[in-house]
Design a protein around this motif. Structure first.
Motif, short mmCIF file in Angstrom:
data_model
loop_
_atom_site.label_atom_id
_atom_site.label_comp_id
_atom_site.label_asym_id
_atom_site.label_seq_id
_atom_site.Cartn_x
_atom_site.Cartn_y
_atom_site.Cartn_z
N GLU A 75 0.84 -1.20 0.00
CA GLU A 75 0.00 0.00 0.00
C GLU A 75 0.88 1.26 0.00
N HIS A 76 0.27 2.41 0.15
CA HIS A 76 0.96 3.70 -0.06
C HIS A 76 2.21 3.86 0.79
N ASP A 77 2.10 3.64 2.10
CA ASP A 77 3.25 3.85 2.98
C ASP A 77 4.37 2.86 2.67
N TYR A 78 4.02 1.63 2.42
CA TYR A 78 5.03 0.62 2.12
C TYR A 78 5.74 0.93 0.80
N ARG A 79 4.99 1.38 -0.18
CA ARG A 79 5.62 1.76 -1.45
C ARG A 79 6.62 2.90 -1.25
N GLY A 80 6.28 3.83 -0.34
CA GLY A 80 7.21 4.91 -0.05
C GLY A 80 8.51 4.39 0.55
N ARG A 81 8.42 3.41 1.44
CA ARG A 81 9.62 2.81 2.03
C ARG A 81 10.45 2.10 0.96
N LEU A 82 9.76 1.38 0.09
CA LEU A 82 10.46 0.65 -0.97
C LEU A 82 11.11 1.61 -1.96
N ALA A 83 10.44 2.69 -2.28
CA ALA A 83 11.02 3.67 -3.19
C ALA A 83 12.28 4.29 -2.61
N ARG A 167 8.11 7.99 8.55
CA ARG A 167 8.56 8.89 9.62
C ARG A 167 7.82 8.64 10.93
N TYR A 168 6.52 8.39 10.87
CA TYR A 168 5.76 8.18 12.11
C TYR A 168 6.22 6.95 12.88
N HIS A 169 6.84 6.00 12.20
CA HIS A 169 7.20 4.70 12.75
C HIS A 169 8.63 4.66 13.29
N LEU A 170 9.42 5.68 13.01
CA LEU A 170 10.86 5.64 13.28
C LEU A 170 11.19 5.57 14.77
N ALA A 171 10.52 6.34 15.61
CA ALA A 171 10.87 6.37 17.04
C ALA A 171 10.71 4.99 17.66
N ARG A 172 9.64 4.30 17.33
CA ARG A 172 9.42 2.96 17.89
C ARG A 172 10.48 1.98 17.39
N CYS A 173 10.79 2.05 16.10
CA CYS A 173 11.80 1.13 15.55
C CYS A 173 13.17 1.38 16.18
N ASP A 191 10.11 12.45 1.99
CA ASP A 191 11.06 13.57 1.88
C ASP A 191 10.93 14.52 3.06
N ALA A 192 9.72 14.76 3.52
CA ALA A 192 9.47 15.64 4.65
C ALA A 192 8.28 15.10 5.43
N LEU A 193 8.10 15.60 6.65
CA LEU A 193 7.00 15.14 7.49
C LEU A 193 5.66 15.62 6.93
N PRO A 194 4.77 14.71 6.54
CA PRO A 194 3.46 15.13 6.03
C PRO A 194 2.65 15.85 7.11
N ARG A 195 1.87 16.82 6.70
CA ARG A 195 1.03 17.58 7.63
C ARG A 195 -0.43 17.33 7.28
N THR A 196 -0.90 16.12 7.54
CA THR A 196 -2.28 15.75 7.24
C THR A 196 -2.92 15.17 8.49
N PRO A 197 -4.25 15.22 8.59
CA PRO A 197 -4.92 14.61 9.74
C PRO A 197 -4.57 13.13 9.91
N ARG A 198 -4.49 12.41 8.82
CA ARG A 198 -4.13 10.99 8.91
C ARG A 198 -2.76 10.83 9.54
N ALA A 201 -2.77 11.48 13.25
CA ALA A 201 -3.34 10.34 13.98
C ALA A 201 -2.32 9.22 14.12
N LEU A 202 -1.53 8.97 13.07
CA LEU A 202 -0.50 7.93 13.13
C LEU A 202 0.59 8.29 14.13
N LEU A 203 0.99 9.56 14.18
CA LEU A 203 1.99 9.99 15.15
C LEU A 203 1.49 9.81 16.58
N LEU A 204 0.24 10.16 16.83
CA LEU A 204 -0.33 10.00 18.17
C LEU A 204 -0.43 8.53 18.56
#
Length: 233
Positions: A75-83, A167-173, A191-198, A201-204
């Motif tokens: 899905e979207h986030d995983y594709r970003g990691r792979l890219a 980025r939201y997952h890095l601190a836990r890893c 490339d940069a920290l997204p500023r979206t409601p989604r 929510a993931l950061l929280l």
């Protein structure tokens, strides 16, 4: 402090007495601090997410964290990691890549689906790619990666690793990796920290997970609860 399971759902952890123990300790800490403890973890997760680089100097063993597939595809986030992993490969930053992730749903593992996606994007043929296909969460990802890097010999020194994820997952890893003996360094997919409601929510959510894990381990060590402390080791 997760335990092995064939299911990714976080609700499976609620069947574990040690995990529930950690949850109660965490709840007391939040209530007694008036929420300040949780806010501290939110700030830490946000700072880690915002400051993480997208590359590192030198050559690295890169651990790419998977994510639950959608219709057997990344899905979207995983594709970003792979890219990002592909960019590190093409830039000769990655000397070895481990794709992490077992079968969370569907007919193939996250690592297998990620490898197929990379091949479809023109994966360089001269860099070793290994698939870790037994895990269903971040802790298991790292435990199995540690075994692959050590070749089954726990006495073997682990190489420094680049932890590549959203980025939201890095601190836990980073926390889990350091608990398991890795010299881990963050590499962000975006490339940069997204500023979206989604993304907020993931950061929280990540801050809550991180607090749960960290306070649970600290409490276990403080009270001498060896089994509970050993859950992340």
């Amino acid at each position: 402090m997760p335990t092995p399971s064939s299911q990714r759902s976080p609700w499976r952890y609620l069947r574990d007495a040690d995990v529930l123990h950690a949850a109660v300790v965490t709840l007391f800490a939040v209530v007694l601090s008036g929420g300040i403890v949780w806010i501290g973890y939110v700030v830490h997760v946000w700072r880690t997410a915002r400051r993480a680089p997208t590359t590192l100097p030198g050559r690295w063993v890169v651990l790419v964290f998977g994510r639950q597939l959608v219709a057997d595809e990344p899905e979207h986030d995983y594709r970003g990691r792979l890219a990002r992993a592909l960019a590190l490969l093409r830039g000769r930053i990655a000397s070895r890549v481990l794709l992490l992730g077992g079968r969370s749903s569907g007919s193939r593992s996250e690592a297998e689906a990620g490898h197929a996606w990379l091949q479809g994007q023109g994966l360089p043929a001269d860099v070793p790619i290994e698939l870790e296909q037994e895990s269903v969460d971040s802790l298991e990802n790292l435990r199995h990666a540690r075994g692959l890097l050590q070749g089954g010999d726990r006495a073997e020194v682990l190489p420094p690793v680049a932890l590549l994820t959203s980025r939201y997952h890095l601190a836990r890893c980073l926390l889990l990796a350091r608990r398991l003996g890795f010299d881990g360094h963050a590499v962000a997919a975006e490339d940069a920290l997204p500023r979206t409601p989604r993304y907020l929510a993931l950061l929280l959510m990540e801050a809550t997970y991180l607090m749960w894990i960290d306070l649970g381990v600290r409490w276990a060590r403080l009270t001498g609860h060896r089994r509970m402390a050993a859950r992340i080791s």
